[in-house]
Design an enzyme around this catalytic site. Structure first.
Site, PDB file in Angstrom:
ATOM      1  N   ASP A   1      46.135  37.579  50.046  1.00  0.00           N
ATOM      2  CA  ASP A   1      46.872  36.319  50.052  1.00  0.00           C
ATOM      3  C   ASP A   1      47.047  35.881  51.503  1.00  0.00           C
ATOM      4  OD1 ASP A   1      48.754  38.046  51.066  1.00  0.00           O
ATOM      5  OD2 ASP A   1      50.244  37.700  49.500  1.00  0.00           O
TER       6      ASP A   1
ATOM      7  N   LYS B   1      41.358  36.827  43.267  1.00  0.00           N
ATOM      8  CA  LYS B   1      42.612  37.384  43.778  1.00  0.00           C
ATOM      9  C   LYS B   1      43.565  37.701  42.635  1.00  0.00           C
ATOM     10  CE  LYS B   1      46.955  36.071  45.724  1.00  0.00           C
ATOM     11  NZ  LYS B   1      47.847  34.966  46.050  1.00  0.00           N
TER      12      LYS B   1
END
Length: 213
Positions: A138, A120
């Protein structure tokens, strides 16, 4: 909502957030990478507050030479996991200086070899700095995509795997910042603004929640 509704999703999100970009404070790519590392399990608002001072002394990886882990802790102690983050910021700087001549790697594979840099984190960095076609999943993006029923997953990691396969790169490039902001300010975890949401007619969460009222 299903995948054929993606053009509608993109259109409306772009209308809502025409100038969508990361809300993290930074002055160069190195500082952005450090800010993203710091933002794990912390809000952008709190990280920005810390970095207004921290980034006065940490401007390039070479500034690592004059900063010890304990000194970094003093700057970032108000954010979550500051002990681990301080160690990893220190080690990331050291690796960037010694292995990469202070330059930031430009691939996910290389970036994820750095301490505390996960997929990420790498996707956020490359999407912002290189306009790479990634959606970073997220908690906000995970929540939005599940509420809209574009995915049916339990964790952000599962969501990431699905959209990486089912969404095109063109979809990623247009959606990444707007989805984050939509989840952060509109489709919130508590008290989402469902009644004024442009997607409520196609949203399973809205139908399920409001059909009971």
């Amino acid at each position: 909502m299903n995948k054929k509704d993606l053009p509608l999703l993109e259109e409306k999100l772009n209308e809502m957030f025409p100038n969508a970009k990361t809300e993290l404070y930074y002055e160069n790519e190195f500082q952005l990478l450090i800010a993203i590392i710091m933002s794990a399990q912390s809000t952008d608002k709190q990280v920005n507050k810390v970095n207004k001072e921290f980034f006065k002394v940490l401007k390039t990886p070479k500034d690592w030479i004059k900063l010890w882990i304990e000194k970094i802790k003093e700057y970032i102690k108000s954010i979550s996991f500051f002990n681990n983050k301080a160690k990893n910021i220190y080690n990331t700087c050291k690796i960037l200086v010694e292995k990469y001549n202070s330059k930031i790697p430009e691939t996910i594979e290389e970036l994820t070899q750095l301490p505390w840099v996960w997929i990420k984190t790498a996707k956020v960095f490359l999407a912002v700095t290189k306009d790479a076609p990634y959606i970073w999943v997220d908690t906000h993006v995970h929540r939005v995509l599940n509420r809209l029923w574009l995915v049916n997953t339990k964790t952000p990691l599962e969501t990431d795997k699905i959209i990486s396969k089912s969404f095109t790169k063109a979809d990623h490039a247009k959606l990444h910042n707007t989805l984050v902001l939509f989840g952060r300010y509109y489709c919130t975890a508590r008290s989402p603004k469902c009644e004024t949401c442009p997607f409520k007619e196609k949203c399973n969460y809205y139908k399920k929640t409001y059909s009971k009222k």
